[in-house]
Every structure is written in structure tokens, then in C-alpha cells.
Motif scaffolding. Structure first.
Motif, PDB file in Angstrom:
ATOM      1  N   LYS A  25       1.001  -1.296   0.072  1.00  0.00           N
ATOM      2  CA  LYS A  25      -0.154   0.071   0.014  1.00  0.00           C
ATOM      3  C   LYS A  25       0.978   1.350  -0.160  1.00  0.00           C
ATOM      4  O   LYS A  25       2.034   1.220   0.527  1.00  0.00           O
ATOM      5  CB  LYS A  25      -0.904   0.041   1.284  1.00  0.00           C
ATOM      6  CG  LYS A  25      -2.400   0.283   1.037  1.00  0.00           C
ATOM      7  CD  LYS A  25      -3.072   0.238   2.262  1.00  0.00           C
ATOM      8  CE  LYS A  25      -3.488   1.581   2.893  1.00  0.00           C
ATOM      9  NZ  LYS A  25      -4.042   1.530   4.037  1.00  0.00           N
ATOM     10  N   THR A  27       1.078   5.154   0.962  1.00  0.00           N
ATOM     11  CA  THR A  27       0.543   6.279   1.679  1.00  0.00           C
ATOM     12  C   THR A  27       1.285   7.545   1.516  1.00  0.00           C
ATOM     13  O   THR A  27       2.566   7.664   1.420  1.00  0.00           O
ATOM     14  CB  THR A  27       0.317   5.837   2.933  1.00  0.00           C
ATOM     15  OG1 THR A  27       0.066   4.623   3.411  1.00  0.00           O
ATOM     16  CG2 THR A  27      -0.834   6.655   3.889  1.00  0.00           C
ATOM     17  N   THR A 284      -0.255  11.463   7.709  1.00  0.00           N
ATOM     18  CA  THR A 284      -0.829  10.892   6.653  1.00  0.00           C
ATOM     19  C   THR A 284      -2.345  11.328   6.200  1.00  0.00           C
ATOM     20  O   THR A 284      -2.640  11.079   5.036  1.00  0.00           O
ATOM     21  CB  THR A 284      -0.677   9.249   6.731  1.00  0.00           C
ATOM     22  OG1 THR A 284      -1.849   8.879   7.843  1.00  0.00           O
ATOM     23  CG2 THR A 284       0.583   8.794   6.761  1.00  0.00           C
ATOM     24  N   LYS A 285      -2.864  12.040   7.142  1.00  0.00           N
ATOM     25  CA  LYS A 285      -4.070  12.571   6.764  1.00  0.00           C
ATOM     26  C   LYS A 285      -3.987  13.837   6.313  1.00  0.00           C
ATOM     27  O   LYS A 285      -3.327  14.671   7.069  1.00  0.00           O
ATOM     28  CB  LYS A 285      -4.836  12.341   8.085  1.00  0.00           C
ATOM     29  CG  LYS A 285      -5.331  10.884   8.275  1.00  0.00           C
ATOM     30  CD  LYS A 285      -6.401  11.040   9.554  1.00  0.00           C
ATOM     31  CE  LYS A 285      -6.395   9.552  10.162  1.00  0.00           C
ATOM     32  NZ  LYS A 285      -6.256   9.550  11.518  1.00  0.00           N
TER      33      LYS A 285
END
Ligand SMILES: Nc1ncnc2c1ncn2[C@@H]1O[C@H](COP(=O)(O)OP(=O)(O)OP(=O)(O)O)[C@@H](O)[C@H]1O
Ligand SMILES: [Mg+2]
Length: 340
Positions: A25, A27, A284-285
Motif C-alpha cells: 500500500k 500512503t 498521513t491525513k
């Protein structure tokens, strides 16, 4: 005073790979998120913030050790982000960096004299060996390793941590740059020698007319050293102001939390307890609302949905908080409570 450095809407996004071998994944990590600030000639600007907030990434982009994802860095009127490698090599003489751990940056196989001679060999190659040695000796005395001859033939491991950092500082100023960026220059050192290194940096600023960017997670160090302080949180600058404004009249709840745990700013060389706020930084947000909302004790509806923009409060002082005016009276008490 005219500006020496302008950072405009600077961003760095890293791609982090997570997951197992079979389920990879990717990110995005928003390490530095649209920050802007400037430094005037002769000034020391501090950037403070907790671990992972993007301080080193910012300094590395300014020093061109890392490419930005977006934004501009203007140094002495020249846009570094649009400059070629050969132009950067020339400019580098005028902007130097001091790293956290001098042991990492001084070649262990070289004598101090050769370590200090190296920048002169690159940038002042026409100078005779005697001329270079004279400069090396002068700078060793300027960093208070006296008599210089006692130190120049040694290897880095034959010096103490504080002395090694002095050599790293000497190497960064030997070409008489106008700008120094220092990334936590005392955090790896024994508490007893930290004040000496900070005072040396102040002396060199006066002696050589240096402009500085100082990165630290310690507000007391920043308040001792800096004319202005920028407070960084999760990749963004949430407040910037003169040292007085930040210490005596902080407006952002995060700055208030930082100030509230530093009980006695005069004892800056003492070890500081870590700031205690609930929650963790998560870069990461990408926030739709305020980045501080998960930890802010005074959040309202709007804080979850609308990103506060930087608001200018007075000359030099700006803050990004929807409610910097309304709750500033009673917040210090709540922060005091949070940090105990
Ligand atoms: N090369 C990289 N690849 C991926 N993520 C990175 C990389 N370098 C930094 N990061 C991430 O970017 C964010 C900011 O890191 P940075 O090193 O700039 O923080 P810092 O404020 O200097 O922290 P510290 O006080 O611990 O030195 C962190 O979330 C970090 O994990
Ligand atoms: Mg760092």
C-alpha cells in the motif's frame, strides 16, 4: 532590514510504502504542508515543534539537500527551486548547515586541520596552503579552541562532543557565509556544554553578521536564541511571531501548551519534560478541518470542517486558529491542567 530568505507555500509529500509483500500500500505523508515565512538579514528565526512535525524536512529543502514537492525558496533574491545544480554549488558557499550530530558529519579518518581546510580547497582553491592554514587557525580560535595548534592535529574521536560540534560550526563558517541553518545543534550534547555552544552561535552571529535558521524542539532554547519563532505542527506553521509575542502572548492552543510546560524559561539549559498532550501527530491525513482539532480542548464545529488560515494579528504576529481571540483568556489554565 531587508529579507535574506523567503519560503513561499513550501510542500513536501513523501510516499510511504506499507503493508505485506503481497498487499503493498502506498500512503502519502504530508511532511511539510504549504508553509511560508521569511528571515531578515541579521535575524535568528527559530522553528519549534514536536518530533515528526517537519522541521528537518523544511531545513533540508532550504539547503537543497532534498527537492520540494511544491513552493519556492528565495535566497538573496534568487529562486533556489528554479536554480541549476551548478548555480546551487556556487550559492552553497553562502549558505551552510550545522547538523544535530557532529560525529556523523566529521570524517573520522581526517585530522581537524584537513576537515577545516576542505571547504577552502573547494571554494578558495587559488589561496596558498599558508593562506588556508592561517584561515583555519583563525577560525579555530574564533570557536574558542585555543591554542589552535593543540587541536588541529587531532582526529574527531580525540575531541569531546562539544568540541566536535565547535569544529562542525567552524567548518560551516570558515567560508564566511551569510546564512546558517542549524538543525538541533545541541540536542545530542551533554547538558553542561549546550549553553556554551548556543553562546558561541550568538557570538559568531555578531562577529560575522550571520543570519540563522535554528531548529529545535525546545522552546526555552528558541526563546534564548531567536528574534522570531515559528511554531510548527504536523507539517504546518500554526503561529509565527516575535519571541516576546510567542512567549508572553501565545495565541494558538498548541503554542500555549508548549509555553505552559516550560516553567522557567531562564533555565534553558536544563532538560525539559516532553510536552504532554493527548493523541499523536498523524501526517498521513490531509486535514479538511484544523490539523490540531484532535488534541484541542476548545474545538467547535467549524474546527472539524474548515481549515483556519493564517491571520495577521499585528506586525510580525500571525496565527492559524478560528478562536484565537475568544478563548485565549481561560485556555492557559486548561493547558496547564493538560500538561500536568
Ligand atoms: N525520507 C522520508 N520518507 C518518508 N517519510 C519521511 C522521510 N523523511 C521524513 N519523513 C516523515 O516526514 C515527517 C516529518 O519528518 P521530519 O524528519 O522532517 O520531522 P522533524 O520535525 O525533524 O522530527 P524530529 O524532531 O524527530 O527530528 C515524519 O512523519 C517523517 O516520518
Ligand atoms: Mg528533525
Amino acid at each position: 532590514m531587508p529579507l535574506l530568505l523567503e519560503v513561499k507555500e513550501l510542500e513536501k509529500v513523501f510516499i510511504k510504502k506499507t503493508g505485506s509483500m503481497f498487499k503493498r500500500k502506498k500512503t502519502d505523508v504530508y511532511a511539510v504542508n504549504n508553509i511560508s515565512f521569511s528571515i531578515r538579514k541579521g535575524e535568528i528565526l527559530g522553528i519549534i515543534g514536536e518530533s515528526g512535525c517537519g522541521k528537518t524536512t523544511t531545513i533540508r529543502m532550504i539547503m537543497r539537500l532534498m527537492k520540494e514537492s511544491n513552493g519556492d525558496i528565495i535566497f538573496n533574491g534568487k529562486n533556489l527551486c528554479a536554480s541549476s545544480d551548478s548555480e546551487i554549488t556556487k550559492i552553497r558557499k553562502d549558505m551552510q548547515m550545522i547538523f544535530q550530530d557532529p560525529y556523523d558529519t566529521l570524517n573520522p579518518g581526517m585530522r581537524i586541520v584537513d576537515i577545516l581546510m576542505e571547504p577552502l580547497n573547494v571554494h578558495e582553491s587559488s589561496l596558498s596552503r599558508e593562506g588556508k592554514y592561517k584561515k583555519v587557525k583563525e577560525i579555530t580560535e574564533a570557536i574558542e579552541l585555543i591554542p589552535a595548534e593543540d587541536y588541529l592535529q587531532r582526529y574527531p574521536h580525540q575531541l569531546s562532543g562539544g568540541q566536535r560540534q565547535r569544529i562542525a560550526i567552524a567548518r560551516s563558517v570558515i567560508l564566511r557565509p551569510s546564512f546558517i541553518a542549524a538543525d538541533e545543534p545541541t540536542s545530542m550534547l551533554d547538558v553542561s556544554v549546550r549553553a556554551g555552544i548556543l553562546n558561541l552561535l550568538l557570538d559568531l552571529r555578531d562577529k560575522f553578521g550571520l543570519t540563522m535558521l535554528l531548529i529545535t524542539h525546545d522552546l526555552s532554547t528558541a526563546s534564548y536564541m531567536c528574534n522570531r519563532i515559528a511554531v510548527m505542527y504536523q507539517g504546518s506553521i500554526v503561529e509565527i511571531g516575535s519571541t516576546q509575542q510567542i512567549i508572553n502572548s501565545p495565541k494558538h492552543p498548541y503554542t500555549k501548551a508548549l509555553v505552559s510546560v516550560v516553567k522557567d524559561l531562564n533555565h534553558f539549559i536544563k532538560n525539559r519534560e516532553k510536552m504532554i498532550l493527548d493523541g499523536e501527530v498523524d501526517s498521513t491525513k490531509r486535514a479538511s478541518g484544523c490539523i490540531f482539532v484532535s488534541r484541542c480542548p476548545n474545538q467547535e464545529h467549524i474546527c472539524h470542517s474548515k481549515l483556519p488560515i493564517m491571520e495577521t494579528l499585528s506586525e510580525n504576529h500571525s496565527v492559524a486558529c478560528h478562536f484565537h481571540q475568544s478563548f485565549h483568556e481561560n485556555l492557559s489554565q486548561e493547558m496547564e491542567h493538560l500538561s500536568t
